[in-house]
Scaffold this active site. Structure first.
Site, PDB file in Angstrom:
ATOM      1  N   GLU A   1       0.829  -1.198   0.000  1.00  0.00           N
ATOM      2  CA  GLU A   1       0.000   0.000   0.000  1.00  0.00           C
ATOM      3  C   GLU A   1       0.867   1.253   0.000  1.00  0.00           C
ATOM      4  O   GLU A   1       1.990   1.252   0.495  1.00  0.00           O
ATOM      5  CB  GLU A   1      -0.908   0.019   1.235  1.00  0.00           C
ATOM      6  CG  GLU A   1      -1.899  -1.130   1.280  1.00  0.00           C
ATOM      7  CD  GLU A   1      -2.751  -1.105   2.533  1.00  0.00           C
ATOM      8  OE1 GLU A   1      -2.421  -0.339   3.464  1.00  0.00           O
ATOM      9  OE2 GLU A   1      -3.737  -1.854   2.593  1.00  0.00           O
TER      10      GLU A   1
ATOM     11  N   CYS B   1      -1.281   6.234  10.277  1.00  0.00           N
ATOM     12  CA  CYS B   1       0.007   5.683  10.678  1.00  0.00           C
ATOM     13  C   CYS B   1      -0.173   4.388  11.459  1.00  0.00           C
ATOM     14  O   CYS B   1      -0.952   4.326  12.398  1.00  0.00           O
ATOM     15  CB  CYS B   1       0.745   6.711  11.538  1.00  0.00           C
ATOM     16  SG  CYS B   1       2.391   6.198  12.012  1.00  0.00           S
TER      17      CYS B   1
END
EC number: 2.1.1.192
Length: 413
Positions: free
Chosen positions: A121, A386
């Site tokens: 990703e 994150c």
């Protein structure tokens, strides 16, 4: 700074036999050399190997990265014979996009299928502050999965599969720029290259994987990000984040002057051994020495700082005492500290620190003279925040023993 170049490591592609408007595809049975991700020196060597002048490398690099052209027939300042030769022997193919999501806050996420069927990703995060002049930051992956097993990171829970090639790394940036030339649901094959513009302004090597454990492809990719013939990003706009592969930090300091971020997350060895297990191999004393070398010793007249990344875990690393320990640890190291609210994931053993606790922690750092920011969570509605880059893949908690045992050899190679 070293100018030594690694030997050409070609990325051989097998692609189907159909030809599209902008991406020329070739016969499955015919292996071609992917020019995407080759540095200018590597590409010059490639042209010499096929009997062509090395200056052609500059022309081709400009077509690929400044115009977004992947079809050699559209590279009109190349001779017809050279275009034919390249079409027969080479290709420019970014990794295949199999899924994309756009968040309500403007964040974009792509899932790529790379050679062998693995998924990675990458995430693009636009600034929401008008003072930042339209900054768009791309968070790039360097490996399929990660072997470091940081206890608070969901990406590590899928284990490690393999390194990405330079083509697969740089292809993430190529696709992100191409996405601004198409509608959300349109194919990248429909890019209008006459309108091509490189919209990504910043790159952070903070996606899946530990960049310094895939050193050469990562460095080659960053060279192209910095090259005026390719993306032309400034050194301060390309950031490499490491959990602390100390030998490679020294090597990077001699070779490429990019911004450095350290995934620290703990101010003492006992706690960091638990949160970031590579600390058992390279404890904080060694890590801080490598960071100071990067800032002070290589080019002391060039003002630099290190970004310290610190995820805030409730009751684990967020006390006032931890903040004071962090101040003492950093000492005179020019640092910007980025406090990161923890992003929960299934079966996580941690909770996010409260906003009050994060701000109290931040105040201690600020009062000690450090620039301290609290990261705004972006893209969490599409699992792009994150620590959430786990990919749409099966959980692979049984990590490769062979990989773990080979880390030492790779670090010192």
């Amino acid at each position: 700074m070293s100018t030594a170049q690694s030997p050409i490591q070609t990325d051989v592609q097998h692609v189907p036999a159909k030809t599209t408007k902008s991406i020329k595809l070739v016969d499955e049975a015919q292996a071609k050399t992917n020019l995407l991700g080759m540095t200018q020196a590597q590409l010059a060597d490639y042209f010499k190997s096929i009997g062509e002048k090395p200056f052609r490398s500059t022309q081709v690099i400009k077509w690929i990265y400044q115009q977004g052209v992947t079809d050699f027939e559209q590279m009109t300042n190349l001779s017809k014979s050279l275009r034919d030769k390249l079409s027969a022997n080479a290709c420019v193919i970014p990794p295949k996009v199999i899924h994309r999501q756009y968040s309500d806050d403007g964040t974009r996420k792509w899932v790529f299928e790379v050679t062998g069927g693995s998924l990675v990703e990458t995430v693009l995060i636009p600034a929401d502050d008008s003072k930042l002049n339209g900054r768009k930051t791309l968070c790039v992956s360097s490996q399929v999965g990660c072997a470091l097993d940081c206890s608070f990171c969901s990406t590590g829970k899928q284990g490690f599969e393999r390194d990405l090639t330079a083509a697969e790394i740089l292809g993430q940036l190529w696709v992100a720029n191409a996405s601004y030339m198409t509608d959300e649901n349109d194919s990248l094959e429909n890019v209008d290259h006459s309108l091509w513009e490189n919209n990504v302004t910043n790159v952070v090597m903070m996606g899946m994987g530990e960049p310094l454990l895939n050193y050469r492809p990562v460095v080659s990719s960053m060279e192209l990000m910095l090259s005026d013939h390719a993306y032309g990003l400034s050194k301060r706009r390309v950031t490499l984040s490491t959990s602390g592969v100390v030998p490679k930090m020294y090597e990077l300091a001699q070779e490429l002057d990019v911004a450095l971020a350290i995934s620290l997350h703990a101010p003492n060895d006992e706690l960091r051994n638990e949160l970031v297990p590579i600390n058992k191999k390279y404890p904080l004393e060694q890590l801080m020495a490598a960071a100071r070398n990067y800032v002070f010793d290589v080019n002391p007249r060039h003002k630099k700082h290190v970004t310290i990344e610190y995820v805030m875990l409730d009751g684990v690393n967020d006390s006032n005492e931890h903040a004071e320990q962090l101040v003492a640890l950093l000492g005179n190291l020019p640092s910007k500290i980025n406090l990161i609210p923890f992003n929960p994931f299934p079966h996580a053993n941690y909770d996010k620190s409260s906003n009050n606790r994060i701000h109290a922690f931040s105040n201690i750092l600020s009062e000690a003279g450090f620039v301290c920011t609290i990261r705004q969570t972006r893209g969490d509605d599409i699992d792009a925040a994150c620590g959430q880059l786990v990919g749409q893949v099966a959980d692979r908690t049984r990590r490769s023993a062979a990989w773990q045992q080979s880390i030492k050899d790779r670090e010192n190679s």
